[in-house]
Design a protein around this motif. Structure first.
Motif, PDB file in Angstrom:
ATOM      1  N   UNK A  72      13.545  -4.109   2.063  1.00  0.00           N
ATOM      2  CA  UNK A  72      13.136  -2.573   1.982  1.00  0.00           C
ATOM      3  C   UNK A  72      11.764  -2.145   1.303  1.00  0.00           C
ATOM      4  N   UNK A  73      11.201  -3.154   0.226  1.00  0.00           N
ATOM      5  CA  UNK A  73      10.257  -2.720  -0.421  1.00  0.00           C
ATOM      6  C   UNK A  73       9.026  -3.168   0.459  1.00  0.00           C
ATOM      7  N   UNK A  74       9.009  -4.179   1.042  1.00  0.00           N
ATOM      8  CA  UNK A  74       7.857  -4.467   1.880  1.00  0.00           C
ATOM      9  C   UNK A  74       7.843  -3.638   3.119  1.00  0.00           C
ATOM     10  N   UNK A  75       9.048  -3.052   3.629  1.00  0.00           N
ATOM     11  CA  UNK A  75       8.961  -2.532   4.751  1.00  0.00           C
ATOM     12  C   UNK A  75       8.480  -1.100   4.436  1.00  0.00           C
ATOM     13  N   UNK A  76       8.770  -0.497   3.475  1.00  0.00           N
ATOM     14  CA  UNK A  76       8.404   0.819   2.791  1.00  0.00           C
ATOM     15  C   UNK A  76       6.918   1.105   2.172  1.00  0.00           C
ATOM     16  N   UNK A  77       6.590   0.087   1.958  1.00  0.00           N
ATOM     17  CA  UNK A  77       5.242   0.038   1.208  1.00  0.00           C
ATOM     18  C   UNK A  77       5.412   0.109  -0.284  1.00  0.00           C
ATOM     19  N   UNK A 134       5.120   8.452  -1.476  1.00  0.00           N
ATOM     20  CA  UNK A 134       3.520   8.684  -1.389  1.00  0.00           C
ATOM     21  C   UNK A 134       2.600   7.611  -2.345  1.00  0.00           C
ATOM     22  N   UNK A 135       1.645   7.328  -2.080  1.00  0.00           N
ATOM     23  CA  UNK A 135       0.620   6.643  -2.752  1.00  0.00           C
ATOM     24  C   UNK A 135       0.879   5.128  -2.373  1.00  0.00           C
ATOM     25  N   UNK A 136       0.015   4.209  -2.847  1.00  0.00           N
ATOM     26  CA  UNK A 136       0.002   2.644  -2.652  1.00  0.00           C
ATOM     27  C   UNK A 136       0.246   2.297  -1.273  1.00  0.00           C
ATOM     28  N   UNK A 137       1.321   1.403  -0.873  1.00  0.00           N
ATOM     29  CA  UNK A 137       1.337   1.049   0.233  1.00  0.00           C
ATOM     30  C   UNK A 137       2.016   1.610   1.152  1.00  0.00           C
ATOM     31  N   UNK A 138       2.383   2.753   0.667  1.00  0.00           N
ATOM     32  CA  UNK A 138       3.186   3.815   1.577  1.00  0.00           C
ATOM     33  C   UNK A 138       2.163   4.596   2.672  1.00  0.00           C
ATOM     34  N   UNK A 139       0.697   4.180   2.343  1.00  0.00           N
ATOM     35  CA  UNK A 139      -0.176   4.984   3.257  1.00  0.00           C
ATOM     36  C   UNK A 139      -0.390   4.276   4.520  1.00  0.00           C
ATOM     37  N   UNK A 140       0.080   2.830   4.436  1.00  0.00           N
ATOM     38  CA  UNK A 140      -0.131   2.092   5.612  1.00  0.00           C
ATOM     39  C   UNK A 140       0.648   2.421   7.022  1.00  0.00           C
ATOM     40  N   UNK A 141       0.160   2.345   8.037  1.00  0.00           N
ATOM     41  CA  UNK A 141       0.920   3.073   9.096  1.00  0.00           C
ATOM     42  C   UNK A 141       2.137   2.338   9.768  1.00  0.00           C
ATOM     43  N   UNK A 142       2.134   1.121   9.356  1.00  0.00           N
ATOM     44  CA  UNK A 142       3.634   0.483   9.656  1.00  0.00           C
ATOM     45  C   UNK A 142       4.503   0.924   8.721  1.00  0.00           C
ATOM     46  N   UNK A 143       4.218   0.883   7.473  1.00  0.00           N
ATOM     47  CA  UNK A 143       4.998   1.421   6.237  1.00  0.00           C
ATOM     48  C   UNK A 143       5.121   3.037   6.429  1.00  0.00           C
ATOM     49  N   UNK A 144       4.417   3.921   6.753  1.00  0.00           N
ATOM     50  CA  UNK A 144       4.894   5.064   7.112  1.00  0.00           C
ATOM     51  C   UNK A 144       5.748   5.439   8.327  1.00  0.00           C
TER      52      UNK A 144
END
Length: 294
Positions: A178-183, A222-232
């Protein structure tokens, strides 16, 4: 269900002797409002919750605890605390005989398993729970509710004997995915690694109630890796891509973890644990033939 939340940074202030360190610590309650003003000017989302001091030798370790809105806040609290500590050194060094400060003195337990993260939330405090009837356990899990309860109780005793950090079966699998998938910050899985699975059995109704408690789950939307398209995209699928959804994300991850705890325990009871790993996780042998089975 979610409870407290916070994100921390633990700077240390160096003094010439422990007496000076204690004198500074005694003054902190009167300085908290000023420190909050300095720290909070670095972000409109950040609020200082409290300061928790610990004197160790000639150092005063001060745990700065914040709320960070929808962000996990790792970088946010670092920037804010740096600003606050610099203000202390500039304005109060002579008055309190402060030699220097260091932005992290290891009291924040960042990316570490610690009792500190059990006692004080680093992230979101969250509990997932469910109640399963005997009929559902037999139909879905392939075992009775009583047997499921007994195997979990047995595991608790082994956790105590083994001195394990927390009491869970394999919740880290869900945390990692979940951490990797959601950034999220993948290394912060260790902050959330302590969890407590509690099984309770009602012999009259034959229902087993399961709860899984995480005192610290450092997540954000919001912020960090959550900005990436796949994670969004993953956050949208979970309906956690809008404002105010950080606690919802923590609750979903806890729920997924409880589901895996339940499934894994059931597979141990009905003797499919090893079979499923052999069938789903192993490839055929190099010559293309299936691996031998007894």
């Amino acid at each position: 269900m979610t409870g407290e939340e916070g994100m921390s940074r633990g700077p240390s202030f160096q003094f010439h002797n422990p007496s000076d360190a204690f004198r500074f610590v005694r003054a902190l309650p009167d300085l908290e409002v000023q420190l909050a003003e300095v720290a909070e000017c670095t972000s409109k989302h950040l609020r200082l919750k409290c300061l928790t001091p610990h004197v160790i030798g000639c150092f005063a370790h001060v745990l700065f605890s914040y709320t960070c809105g929808d962000a996990a806040g790792h970088n946010m609290v670092t920037i804010a605390t740096q600003r606050a500590c610099a203000w202390v050194l500039t304005n109060l060094a002579d008055e309190y005989n402060i030699k220097n400060f260091y932005i992290e003195g290891q009291m924040a337990s960042e990316k570490k398993a610690s009792w500190g993260n059990v006692k004080v939330a680093r992230g979101v405090e969250v509990t997932a729970w469910t109640s399963l009837s005997d009929a559902v356990c037999r139909r879905v899990l392939g075992c009775s509710s009583e047997h499921l309860y007994e195997i979990m109780q047995m595991g608790q005793e082994a956790c105590i004997r083994n001195g394990q950090h927390g009491n869970n079966i394999d919740s880290a699998n869900v945390l990692a995915a979940a951490f990797i998938a959601t950034g999220q910050d993948a290394a912060s899985i260790i902050d959330a690694s302590w969890s407590h699975l509690t099984p309770e059995y009602d012999r009259e109704s034959q229902k087993v109630t399961l709860s899984l408690y995480f005192p610290s789950m450092p997540v954000g939307v919001v912020g960090g890796g959550t900005r990436y398209a796949t994670q969004q995209e993953a956050l949208r699928i979970l309906h956690c891509d809008g404002p105010g959804k950080k606690r919802q994300l923590a609750g979903l991850i806890a729920g997924f973890a409880l589901a895996l705890e339940t499934s894994t325990a059931a597979s141990v009871v009905n003797n499919t644990f090893a079979q499923s790993h052999e069938r789903l996780a192993r490839r055929a042998s190099e010559d293309g033939r299936p691996r031998c089975r007894l």
